[in-house]
Design a protein around this motif. Sequence first.
Motif, PDB file in Angstrom:
ATOM      1  N   THR A 200       0.858  -1.184   0.000  1.00  0.00           N
ATOM      2  CA  THR A 200       0.000   0.000   0.000  1.00  0.00           C
ATOM      3  C   THR A 200       0.897   1.238   0.000  1.00  0.00           C
ATOM      4  OG1 THR A 200      -1.270  -1.335   1.578  1.00  0.00           O
ATOM      5  CG2 THR A 200      -2.121   0.858   1.093  1.00  0.00           C
ATOM      6  N   PHE A 201       1.961   1.161   0.833  1.00  0.00           N
ATOM      7  CA  PHE A 201       2.967   2.226   0.873  1.00  0.00           C
ATOM      8  C   PHE A 201       4.343   1.584   0.726  1.00  0.00           C
ATOM      9  CE2 PHE A 201      -0.560   3.476   3.651  1.00  0.00           C
ATOM     10  CZ  PHE A 201      -0.967   4.639   3.016  1.00  0.00           C
ATOM     11  N   GLY A 202       5.146   2.116  -0.154  1.00  0.00           N
ATOM     12  CA  GLY A 202       6.487   1.555  -0.339  1.00  0.00           C
ATOM     13  C   GLY A 202       7.545   2.586   0.022  1.00  0.00           C
ATOM     14  N   ILE A 203       8.541   2.153   0.780  1.00  0.00           N
ATOM     15  CA  ILE A 203       9.653   3.044   1.114  1.00  0.00           C
ATOM     16  C   ILE A 203      10.919   2.425   0.543  1.00  0.00           C
ATOM     17  CG2 ILE A 203      10.959   4.164   2.987  1.00  0.00           C
ATOM     18  CD1 ILE A 203       8.423   3.752   4.763  1.00  0.00           C
ATOM     19  N   VAL A 204      11.507   3.088  -0.446  1.00  0.00           N
ATOM     20  CA  VAL A 204      12.753   2.589  -1.019  1.00  0.00           C
ATOM     21  C   VAL A 204      13.887   3.219  -0.217  1.00  0.00           C
ATOM     22  CG1 VAL A 204      14.194   2.447  -3.091  1.00  0.00           C
ATOM     23  CG2 VAL A 204      11.699   2.414  -3.306  1.00  0.00           C
ATOM     24  N   GLY A 205      14.568   2.377   0.544  1.00  0.00           N
ATOM     25  CA  GLY A 205      15.639   2.918   1.372  1.00  0.00           C
ATOM     26  C   GLY A 205      16.263   1.846   2.235  1.00  0.00           C
TER      27      GLY A 205
END
Length: 437
Positions: A410-415
């Motif tokens: 639903t929410f993606g954090i690339v890190g």
Amino acid sequence: MAEQQKQKKPRGKARVISGKCIACGARCQSVCPVNGVEMSEQGEPIIEAQKCIGCVKCVKACPAGALEMFYTPEELAIIASFEKHGGEEMDEEEVERRRRIAAYRGVWVFIEQNDGEAAKVSWELTGVGRELADQLGVPLSAVIIGSGVERLADLAFSYGADQAYLVDNTVFRQYRTEPFLEVMCRLIDKHKPEVVLMGATGMGRDLAGAVATRVKTGLTADCTSLGIDGKGNLMQTRPAFGGNIMATIMCDRFRPQMATVRPHVMPMPQQRPGRTGTIIHESCPICESSIFTRVLEVITEKGAKDKVDVAGAEFIVSGGRGLMAKENFAMLEELAEELGGVVGGSRSAVDAGWLSQDRQVGQTGKTVRPKIYIACGISGAIQHLVGMQDSDAIIAINRDSDAPIFEVATFGIVGDLFQVVPALTARVREMKSRAAA
Ligand SMILES: Cc1cc2nc3c(=O)[nH]c(=O)nc-3n(C[C@H](O)[C@H](O)[C@H](O)COP(=O)(O)OP(=O)(O)OC[C@H]3O[C@@H](n4cnc5c(N)ncnc54)[C@H](O)[C@@H]3O)c2cc1C
């Protein structure tokens, strides 16, 4: 072995309709493959009935509609029976099989209970059972077997059941395969349900396999979705070949159609307190002395109270191979604690010895359906996804922007999770203390 007698659809014989022939020039004769048409001096056809093979070619070729097919009354009766069976050619055995199958009607859900406490998966199945029963236009029944368990019938009605088969006897106080098998088979034999659903729990897996074997039908274990096809058969979908494909399995030749479903795979239905139904009291003449097994003592699993219930948690922070080491899971524990949730993980994390197996999420672990699932350093292999993709919200943290986990997120954090997770924890803490102030 005696050759099976296939009942062929009668083809009839061609015949001339008097007064209609226009003597077109023997078109009917020219198309007949068996030389079964003679021409009279007036140029009209004479059909040799003993030669006619009912190919209908002459009927189709006639420009004046002067030929028709003729059937004996016996042939007409057979044709009528074919039409009743959808125009398919069937042998006697097939006709009998279809008749037998048609006698099965209704959807059943086995209500698993322990000390009168129903397993949540039973209500999840009642929810999906309601949908199946509505599609089929049949009643939904709960099957309740136990001792002092009548109140579960009202609960079953509140979750969507129309009726409950209740077998209430001290013999059934604790689950044992033998008496439960006996009573289930008797009920199936008597009431003939077309679909029987059970939870894919220790009890459900044991009972469903035994029942399917005894009543000689098919069973699909660990289904992830259930539906009804155009012919009213149950479509049972589950991962196959190591989770690389989803297979839809049918049991269209036998009844009942049996399936087990793991806890949390189906959504919990909305409860409607006060909804009523019919209780059907069933007796089963089984006495304690006729049962081979005795329950001498119930020993609760050591440490069961402290065990983490990943499957039932509303917030899960899961870690994968990206965590790099066991001690790094402390960081996930911190975030989970702030959220009031638990820590889970991928199989890689479990295989590396960083987490206990009971925390594994996925095809060979738990199926979860939390409000929020936070996947940290998990790539999103299909075997992991099948266990968590129905979570209400998925937050994925991964340094690889192409990781498949982002396809369900639903929410993606690339890190880098080593920066993102502590930052998230700090933010949650801050928001909580602000709310408390
Ligand atoms: C029959 C069968 C059943 C299986 N059952 C299960 C099951 O039940 N559950 C399950 O999970 N797997 C299961 N598997 C295994 C599955 O195929 C995968 O191998 C496994 O899920 C991969 O785990 P992972 O995502 O933790 O590891 P990887 O696939 O190695 O992914 C690690 C991820 O971490 C990311 N990463 C690395 N470092 C960082 C960082 N510092 N910050 C952010 N991201 C980082 C990487 O980009 C990568 O995407 C099964 C396999 C088979 C064949």
